[in-house]
Design a protein around this motif. Sequence first.
Motif, PDB file in Angstrom:
ATOM      1  N   SER A   1     -16.731  21.930  -7.063  1.00  0.00           N
ATOM      2  CA  SER A   1     -16.544  21.057  -5.894  1.00  0.00           C
ATOM      3  C   SER A   1     -16.090  19.677  -6.346  1.00  0.00           C
ATOM      4  O   SER A   1     -15.447  18.944  -5.584  1.00  0.00           O
ATOM      5  N   SER A   2     -16.460  19.285  -7.590  1.00  0.00           N
ATOM      6  CA  SER A   2     -15.874  18.086  -8.198  1.00  0.00           C
ATOM      7  C   SER A   2     -15.860  18.332  -9.708  1.00  0.00           C
ATOM      8  O   SER A   2     -16.896  18.274 -10.353  1.00  0.00           O
ATOM      9  N   HIS A   3     -14.682  18.582 -10.253  1.00  0.00           N
ATOM     10  CA  HIS A   3     -14.601  18.930 -11.679  1.00  0.00           C
ATOM     11  C   HIS A   3     -15.095  17.787 -12.557  1.00  0.00           C
ATOM     12  O   HIS A   3     -15.795  18.005 -13.538  1.00  0.00           O
ATOM     13  N   TYR A   4     -14.676  16.578 -12.223  1.00  0.00           N
ATOM     14  CA  TYR A   4     -15.076  15.377 -12.959  1.00  0.00           C
ATOM     15  C   TYR A   4     -15.719  14.408 -11.968  1.00  0.00           C
ATOM     16  O   TYR A   4     -15.506  14.524 -10.753  1.00  0.00           O
ATOM     17  N   TYR A   5     -16.454  13.433 -12.509  1.00  0.00           N
ATOM     18  CA  TYR A   5     -16.972  12.361 -11.645  1.00  0.00           C
ATOM     19  C   TYR A   5     -15.820  11.729 -10.866  1.00  0.00           C
ATOM     20  O   TYR A   5     -15.947  11.384  -9.691  1.00  0.00           O
ATOM     21  N   GLU A   6     -14.694  11.572 -11.552  1.00  0.00           N
ATOM     22  CA  GLU A   6     -13.575  10.832 -10.969  1.00  0.00           C
ATOM     23  C   GLU A   6     -13.030  11.469  -9.689  1.00  0.00           C
ATOM     24  O   GLU A   6     -12.588  10.759  -8.787  1.00  0.00           O
ATOM     25  N   HIS A   7     -13.080  12.797  -9.602  1.00  0.00           N
ATOM     26  CA  HIS A   7     -12.523  13.425  -8.402  1.00  0.00           C
ATOM     27  C   HIS A   7     -13.285  13.006  -7.147  1.00  0.00           C
ATOM     28  O   HIS A   7     -12.703  12.582  -6.158  1.00  0.00           O
TER      29      HIS A   7
ATOM     30  N   ILE B   1      -6.026  22.657  -9.188  1.00  0.00           N
ATOM     31  CA  ILE B   1      -6.128  24.026  -8.663  1.00  0.00           C
ATOM     32  C   ILE B   1      -6.836  23.952  -7.324  1.00  0.00           C
ATOM     33  O   ILE B   1      -8.020  23.611  -7.253  1.00  0.00           O
ATOM     34  N   ALA B   2      -6.086  24.260  -6.248  1.00  0.00           N
ATOM     35  CA  ALA B   2      -6.656  24.106  -4.914  1.00  0.00           C
ATOM     36  C   ALA B   2      -6.189  25.229  -4.003  1.00  0.00           C
ATOM     37  O   ALA B   2      -5.009  25.596  -4.009  1.00  0.00           O
ATOM     38  N   PHE B   3      -7.121  25.766  -3.225  1.00  0.00           N
ATOM     39  CA  PHE B   3      -6.741  26.687  -2.149  1.00  0.00           C
ATOM     40  C   PHE B   3      -6.535  25.898  -0.863  1.00  0.00           C
ATOM     41  O   PHE B   3      -5.639  26.169  -0.097  1.00  0.00           O
ATOM     42  N   HIS B   4      -7.390  24.885  -0.624  1.00  0.00           N
ATOM     43  CA  HIS B   4      -7.334  24.114   0.618  1.00  0.00           C
ATOM     44  C   HIS B   4      -7.709  22.661   0.286  1.00  0.00           C
ATOM     45  O   HIS B   4      -8.876  22.364   0.042  1.00  0.00           O
ATOM     46  N   VAL B   5      -6.702  21.812   0.272  1.00  0.00           N
ATOM     47  CA  VAL B   5      -6.933  20.428  -0.149  1.00  0.00           C
ATOM     48  C   VAL B   5      -7.869  19.702   0.816  1.00  0.00           C
ATOM     49  O   VAL B   5      -8.724  18.910   0.404  1.00  0.00           O
ATOM     50  N   GLY B   6      -7.745  19.988   2.099  1.00  0.00           N
ATOM     51  CA  GLY B   6      -8.626  19.320   3.067  1.00  0.00           C
ATOM     52  C   GLY B   6     -10.084  19.667   2.832  1.00  0.00           C
ATOM     53  O   GLY B   6     -10.959  18.788   2.849  1.00  0.00           O
ATOM     54  N   GLU B   7     -10.344  20.955   2.595  1.00  0.00           N
ATOM     55  CA  GLU B   7     -11.728  21.358   2.313  1.00  0.00           C
ATOM     56  C   GLU B   7     -12.217  20.738   1.008  1.00  0.00           C
ATOM     57  O   GLU B   7     -13.407  20.441   0.856  1.00  0.00           O
ATOM     58  N   MET B   8     -11.303  20.551   0.058  1.00  0.00           N
ATOM     59  CA  MET B   8     -11.705  19.919  -1.198  1.00  0.00           C
ATOM     60  C   MET B   8     -12.149  18.477  -0.959  1.00  0.00           C
ATOM     61  O   MET B   8     -13.175  18.025  -1.469  1.00  0.00           O
ATOM     62  N   MET B   9     -11.387  17.758  -0.143  1.00  0.00           N
ATOM     63  CA  MET B   9     -11.773  16.382   0.200  1.00  0.00           C
ATOM     64  C   MET B   9     -13.140  16.375   0.890  1.00  0.00           C
ATOM     65  O   MET B   9     -14.019  15.574   0.568  1.00  0.00           O
ATOM     66  N   ALA B  10     -13.306  17.295   1.856  1.00  0.00           N
ATOM     67  CA  ALA B  10     -14.571  17.344   2.595  1.00  0.00           C
ATOM     68  C   ALA B  10     -15.730  17.721   1.667  1.00  0.00           C
ATOM     69  O   ALA B  10     -16.873  17.320   1.901  1.00  0.00           O
ATOM     70  N   SER B  11     -15.434  18.484   0.614  1.00  0.00           N
ATOM     71  CA  SER B  11     -16.512  18.877  -0.305  1.00  0.00           C
ATOM     72  C   SER B  11     -17.092  17.660  -1.024  1.00  0.00           C
ATOM     73  O   SER B  11     -18.288  17.625  -1.333  1.00  0.00           O
ATOM     74  N   PHE B  12     -16.255  16.656  -1.286  1.00  0.00           N
ATOM     75  CA  PHE B  12     -16.786  15.430  -1.916  1.00  0.00           C
ATOM     76  C   PHE B  12     -17.807  14.770  -0.982  1.00  0.00           C
ATOM     77  O   PHE B  12     -18.850  14.273  -1.423  1.00  0.00           O
ATOM     78  N   ASP B  13     -17.491  14.784   0.318  1.00  0.00           N
ATOM     79  CA  ASP B  13     -18.445  14.229   1.291  1.00  0.00           C
ATOM     80  C   ASP B  13     -19.731  15.062   1.337  1.00  0.00           C
ATOM     81  O   ASP B  13     -20.829  14.519   1.417  1.00  0.00           O
TER      82      ASP B  13
ATOM     83  N   HIS C   1     -27.472  11.964  -8.693  1.00  0.00           N
ATOM     84  CA  HIS C   1     -28.039  13.316  -8.603  1.00  0.00           C
ATOM     85  C   HIS C   1     -26.956  14.388  -8.506  1.00  0.00           C
ATOM     86  O   HIS C   1     -27.265  15.546  -8.249  1.00  0.00           O
ATOM     87  N   ILE C   2     -25.694  14.012  -8.675  1.00  0.00           N
ATOM     88  CA  ILE C   2     -24.586  14.983  -8.593  1.00  0.00           C
ATOM     89  C   ILE C   2     -24.040  15.233  -9.995  1.00  0.00           C
ATOM     90  O   ILE C   2     -23.721  14.288 -10.720  1.00  0.00           O
ATOM     91  N   ILE C   3     -23.917  16.512 -10.353  1.00  0.00           N
ATOM     92  CA  ILE C   3     -23.454  16.898 -11.687  1.00  0.00           C
ATOM     93  C   ILE C   3     -22.086  17.576 -11.547  1.00  0.00           C
ATOM     94  O   ILE C   3     -21.999  18.697 -11.035  1.00  0.00           O
ATOM     95  N   PRO C   4     -21.015  16.923 -11.983  1.00  0.00           N
ATOM     96  CA  PRO C   4     -19.704  17.566 -11.876  1.00  0.00           C
ATOM     97  C   PRO C   4     -19.593  18.791 -12.785  1.00  0.00           C
ATOM     98  O   PRO C   4     -20.359  18.951 -13.731  1.00  0.00           O
ATOM     99  N   GLY C   5     -18.609  19.640 -12.487  1.00  0.00           N
ATOM    100  CA  GLY C   5     -18.550  20.952 -13.124  1.00  0.00           C
ATOM    101  C   GLY C   5     -17.936  21.016 -14.504  1.00  0.00           C
ATOM    102  O   GLY C   5     -18.201  21.959 -15.258  1.00  0.00           O
ATOM    103  N   HIS C   6     -17.088  20.046 -14.863  1.00  0.00           N
ATOM    104  CA  HIS C   6     -16.347  20.166 -16.131  1.00  0.00           C
ATOM    105  C   HIS C   6     -16.239  18.849 -16.889  1.00  0.00           C
ATOM    106  O   HIS C   6     -15.373  18.718 -17.755  1.00  0.00           O
ATOM    107  N   ASP C   7     -17.049  17.872 -16.574  1.00  0.00           N
ATOM    108  CA  ASP C   7     -16.841  16.522 -17.114  1.00  0.00           C
ATOM    109  C   ASP C   7     -17.619  16.320 -18.414  1.00  0.00           C
ATOM    110  O   ASP C   7     -18.845  16.431 -18.434  1.00  0.00           O
ATOM    111  N   PRO C   8     -16.932  15.972 -19.518  1.00  0.00           N
ATOM    112  CA  PRO C   8     -17.646  15.689 -20.779  1.00  0.00           C
ATOM    113  C   PRO C   8     -18.653  14.544 -20.650  1.00  0.00           C
ATOM    114  O   PRO C   8     -19.580  14.442 -21.459  1.00  0.00           O
ATOM    115  N   LEU C   9     -18.496  13.679 -19.637  1.00  0.00           N
ATOM    116  CA  LEU C   9     -19.452  12.581 -19.452  1.00  0.00           C
ATOM    117  C   LEU C   9     -20.870  13.095 -19.195  1.00  0.00           C
ATOM    118  O   LEU C   9     -21.844  12.387 -19.451  1.00  0.00           O
ATOM    119  N   VAL C  10     -20.993  14.324 -18.681  1.00  0.00           N
ATOM    120  CA  VAL C  10     -22.336  14.878 -18.447  1.00  0.00           C
ATOM    121  C   VAL C  10     -23.117  14.929 -19.762  1.00  0.00           C
ATOM    122  O   VAL C  10     -24.299  14.576 -19.812  1.00  0.00           O
TER     123      VAL C  10
END
Length: 268
Positions: free
Chosen positions: A198-204, A213-225, A236-245
């Motif tokens: 839902s957010s690969h990196y903190y930055e997204h 890689i997106a199926f639906h850009v609008g849903e991706m934006m809404a997922s950040f919300d 309390h949010i852990i991104p999925g692929h970020d080395p900063l974790v």
Amino acid sequence: MSDLPNLPIYELFAIRYAARDAVRSEHFIGGDPHDGPMPMDYFVWLARSDDHIVVIDTGFTAAMAKKRKRNFLKCPVQSLADFGIAADMVDDVILTHLHYDHSGNFDRFPRAQFHLQEQELHYATGRYMRYPHLQHAFELDDVCGVVRMNYSQRVCFYDGDDEVRPGVRVHRTGGHSAGLQFVSVHTKRGWVVLASDSSHYYEHMESYRPFSIAFHVGEMMASFDRLKKVAPSPQHIIPGHDPLVMARYPAVAGTDGLIVRLDEAPSA
Ligand SMILES: [Zn+2]
């Protein structure tokens, strides 16, 4: 969300199992004006209470790392075993989605019940998979394996937000993949949200720029919300692929720096 006093407390860990070099332009739709290195980490996650073990996503295999030219650090199933979690001890496996880097090794957990959004299996077996661009992140053998597990009563399906167990919840967002879900886990520091992709990196999620890689850009934006709404705070949010974790959370001793604790406060 109500925190019932008797809600179980889970310990929560990120297990880094692979990495790859990449540049910023690969990670944003539309590229990036200041292109530079932006390496990617690959994780599975472990939630453990007094009497229950949940693995969130299952990573990929050494063979898949070779096929896709990823730098394989350590088999995540082996990392779990070395950490005291044998694969046959795992009660539940939540698959956030069926992309190859999240659903390989599905056959290594003999006792586990799997948990998936029904929409994700529809997507991975449906009409859009005729398009190479959309099928690229899926591995047919993994998708077929999940279908086979369903025929063996091993898969629980969800349609939206739900509770897997007290203290473990799933939240459907879509976006990156049609049936993507993220996971929230009740820990000693409150609900920690595993965003997965839902957010690969903190930055997204911070900049509201879509991942490539997106199926639906609008849903991706809404997922950040959605992530920010479900989590008690951005910390309390852990991104999925970020080395900063790996940099922000305390390493678990004796794991070669491959496992960090997510139920402790981050350094940033
Ligand atoms: Zn991923």
